[in-house]
Design a protein around this motif. Sequence first.
Motif, PDB file in Angstrom:
ATOM      1  N   MET A   1       1.179  -1.271   0.095  1.00  9.13           N
ATOM      2  CA  MET A   1       0.087   0.007  -0.068  1.00  9.13           C
ATOM      3  C   MET A   1       0.959   1.262   0.044  1.00  9.13           C
ATOM      4  O   MET A   1       1.682   1.336   0.821  1.00  9.13           O
ATOM      5  CB  MET A   1      -0.780   0.246   1.115  1.00  9.13           C
ATOM      6  N   ASN A   2       0.552   2.155  -0.839  1.00  8.26           N
ATOM      7  CA  ASN A   2       1.438   3.505  -0.720  1.00  8.26           C
ATOM      8  C   ASN A   2       1.273   4.460   0.277  1.00  8.26           C
ATOM      9  O   ASN A   2       0.257   4.072   1.104  1.00  8.26           O
ATOM     10  CB  ASN A   2       1.191   4.064  -2.272  1.00  8.26           C
ATOM     11  N   ASN A   3       2.013   5.420   0.394  1.00  3.07           N
ATOM     12  CA  ASN A   3       1.890   6.309   1.496  1.00  3.07           C
ATOM     13  C   ASN A   3       0.457   7.266   1.367  1.00  3.07           C
ATOM     14  O   ASN A   3       0.161   7.523   2.432  1.00  3.07           O
ATOM     15  CB  ASN A   3       3.140   7.420   1.265  1.00  3.07           C
ATOM     16  N   SER A   4       0.165   7.506   0.046  1.00  4.34           N
ATOM     17  CA  SER A   4      -0.954   8.262   0.023  1.00  4.34           C
ATOM     18  C   SER A   4      -2.360   7.522   0.798  1.00  4.34           C
ATOM     19  O   SER A   4      -3.191   8.146   1.164  1.00  4.34           O
ATOM     20  CB  SER A   4      -1.331   8.663  -1.518  1.00  4.34           C
ATOM     21  N   ALA A   5      -2.383   6.183   0.481  1.00  2.00           N
ATOM     22  CA  ALA A   5      -3.511   5.413   0.668  1.00  2.00           C
ATOM     23  C   ALA A   5      -3.249   5.280   2.441  1.00  2.00           C
ATOM     24  O   ALA A   5      -4.474   5.380   3.018  1.00  2.00           O
ATOM     25  CB  ALA A   5      -3.442   4.118   0.077  1.00  2.00           C
ATOM     26  N   ILE A   6      -2.244   5.159   2.793  1.00  4.05           N
ATOM     27  CA  ILE A   6      -2.048   4.933   4.352  1.00  4.05           C
ATOM     28  C   ILE A   6      -2.405   6.512   4.970  1.00  4.05           C
ATOM     29  O   ILE A   6      -2.965   6.457   6.212  1.00  4.05           O
ATOM     30  CB  ILE A   6      -0.569   4.478   4.739  1.00  4.05           C
ATOM     31  N   SER A   7      -1.823   7.549   4.479  1.00  5.48           N
ATOM     32  CA  SER A   7      -2.289   8.757   5.306  1.00  5.48           C
ATOM     33  C   SER A   7      -3.748   9.030   5.126  1.00  5.48           C
ATOM     34  O   SER A   7      -4.331   9.501   6.236  1.00  5.48           O
ATOM     35  CB  SER A   7      -1.378   9.757   4.441  1.00  5.48           C
ATOM     36  N   ALA A   8      -4.440   8.604   4.032  1.00  5.44           N
ATOM     37  CA  ALA A   8      -5.704   9.031   4.101  1.00  5.44           C
ATOM     38  C   ALA A   8      -6.375   8.047   4.957  1.00  5.44           C
ATOM     39  O   ALA A   8      -7.262   8.835   5.345  1.00  5.44           O
ATOM     40  CB  ALA A   8      -6.263   8.735   2.509  1.00  5.44           C
ATOM     41  N   MET A   9      -6.114   6.817   4.797  1.00  7.31           N
ATOM     42  CA  MET A   9      -6.810   5.605   5.859  1.00  7.31           C
ATOM     43  C   MET A   9      -6.760   6.220   7.405  1.00  7.31           C
ATOM     44  O   MET A   9      -7.446   6.316   7.969  1.00  7.31           O
ATOM     45  CB  MET A   9      -6.259   4.365   5.633  1.00  7.31           C
ATOM     46  N   VAL A  10      -5.446   6.637   7.810  1.00  5.01           N
ATOM     47  CA  VAL A  10      -5.298   6.737   9.142  1.00  5.01           C
ATOM     48  C   VAL A  10      -5.776   8.165   9.662  1.00  5.01           C
ATOM     49  O   VAL A  10      -6.808   8.532  10.460  1.00  5.01           O
ATOM     50  CB  VAL A  10      -3.633   7.155   9.346  1.00  5.01           C
ATOM     51  N   SER A  11      -5.994   9.089   8.671  1.00  6.22           N
ATOM     52  CA  SER A  11      -6.636  10.672   8.881  1.00  6.22           C
ATOM     53  C   SER A  11      -8.111  10.326   8.913  1.00  6.22           C
ATOM     54  O   SER A  11      -8.714  10.962   9.515  1.00  6.22           O
ATOM     55  CB  SER A  11      -6.248  11.716   7.741  1.00  6.22           C
ATOM     56  N   LEU A  12      -8.592   9.564   8.144  1.00 12.68           N
ATOM     57  CA  LEU A  12     -10.056   9.447   8.229  1.00 12.68           C
ATOM     58  C   LEU A  12     -10.700   8.842   9.525  1.00 12.68           C
ATOM     59  O   LEU A  12     -11.582   9.421   9.945  1.00 12.68           O
ATOM     60  CB  LEU A  12     -10.573   8.296   6.990  1.00 12.68           C
ATOM     61  N   ASN A  13      -9.880   7.910   9.835  1.00 14.27           N
ATOM     62  CA  ASN A  13     -10.119   7.468  11.243  1.00 14.27           C
ATOM     63  C   ASN A  13     -10.114   8.667  12.345  1.00 14.27           C
ATOM     64  O   ASN A  13     -10.754   8.478  13.219  1.00 14.27           O
ATOM     65  CB  ASN A  13      -9.122   6.255  11.542  1.00 14.27           C
ATOM     66  N   SER A  14      -9.212   9.364  12.370  1.00 13.94           N
ATOM     67  CA  SER A  14      -9.123  10.389  13.358  1.00 13.94           C
ATOM     68  C   SER A  14     -10.025  11.437  13.164  1.00 13.94           C
ATOM     69  O   SER A  14     -10.665  12.008  13.991  1.00 13.94           O
ATOM     70  CB  SER A  14      -7.685  11.144  12.905  1.00 13.94           C
ATOM     71  N   LEU A  15     -10.434  11.642  11.806  1.00  9.85           N
ATOM     72  CA  LEU A  15     -11.542  12.614  11.454  1.00  9.85           C
ATOM     73  C   LEU A  15     -12.807  12.172  12.090  1.00  9.85           C
ATOM     74  O   LEU A  15     -13.822  12.879  12.696  1.00  9.85           O
ATOM     75  CB  LEU A  15     -11.648  13.092  10.067  1.00  9.85           C
ATOM     76  N   GLN A  16     -13.008  10.869  11.840  1.00 11.26           N
ATOM     77  CA  GLN A  16     -14.286  10.271  12.484  1.00 11.26           C
ATOM     78  C   GLN A  16     -14.580  10.413  14.152  1.00 11.26           C
ATOM     79  O   GLN A  16     -15.499  10.725  14.491  1.00 11.26           O
ATOM     80  CB  GLN A  16     -14.385   8.924  12.077  1.00 11.26           C
ATOM     81  N   SER A  17     -13.038  10.336  14.765  1.00 11.26           N
ATOM     82  CA  SER A  17     -13.120  10.827  16.172  1.00 11.26           C
ATOM     83  C   SER A  17     -13.398  11.915  16.459  1.00 11.26           C
ATOM     84  O   SER A  17     -14.147  12.447  17.518  1.00 11.26           O
ATOM     85  CB  SER A  17     -11.807  10.246  16.592  1.00 11.26           C
TER      86      SER A  17
END
Length: 279
Positions: A1-17
């Motif tokens: 998985m590339n960096n952009s996918a990892i960054s987006a996935m982690v950020s989505l979880n944080s924004l949901q919080s």
Amino acid sequence: MNNSAISAMVSLNSLQSRLDVIADNIANMDTVGYKRKESSFEDVLTTIQQQHKDFKSADRATPLGYNVGYGIKPASVAANWEQGPLMETGIPTDLAIQGNGLIAVENNGNIAYTREGAFHFVPDPADVSSMLLVNNEGDKVLSRGDNPAPIKVPTDAKVAIDDKGNIWTVLNGTTDRVLSGKIFVVEPERPEGLDQIDGNKFVLANGVTANDVFRISAGAALENAPENVSLLSGYLEKSNVDLTVEMSEMVQVQRAYQLMSRALTSSDTMMNLANNMRG
């Protein structure tokens, strides 16, 4: 998985919080004594990616290398202890806390702390001649001193509470005022040592003692109420949540959420294109 996918996935979880915190604030707009929650974030991981040596030039203003981030994560969720607006009720047992204070109540055999001052008297099941001061959930309000105990007053007494939490009673047929109890008021010096629980109450975090949190520790020193805290009888402190601020932050978070969703979609598209390439 590339960096952009990892960054987006982690950020989505944080924004949901973050959205969950905003939703909790809005849901408690009308909760007496509620303190607005605020969340903070930090980088998950940031690395420096080195560029190819061909990018090196004597005329280059910046060094080789660029930052690669992997999104953000929630660092903490803390209560905003700003004073909420006061609402007059005219009920003597309604108490609004002015200052950075908390009232101690008995919660399942332990001590909890609250700013919700909607109290009232109920009959003492163990003594028909006495009444107990409780909150809307039935938690007994505790008295100050070496061994905090539920506050009791005579059943046939008139009750008044002063700004330091002293409970004065006058028995029917008399004019003498008697001190019947002192409400257990504390002033948190390190509120980060408190955990919020259901019922708009706070308890000491695991491994934390009263000495670590309160300006005056539990015990005989609490015979006197904190100097910087006062109680206002006949009033309640409303929530310090500002709906305008919460809605504004919700719009910002939703836009950031949409941006991260697009980034994840774009990353997925690029990976599909790379997988379908033929040499």
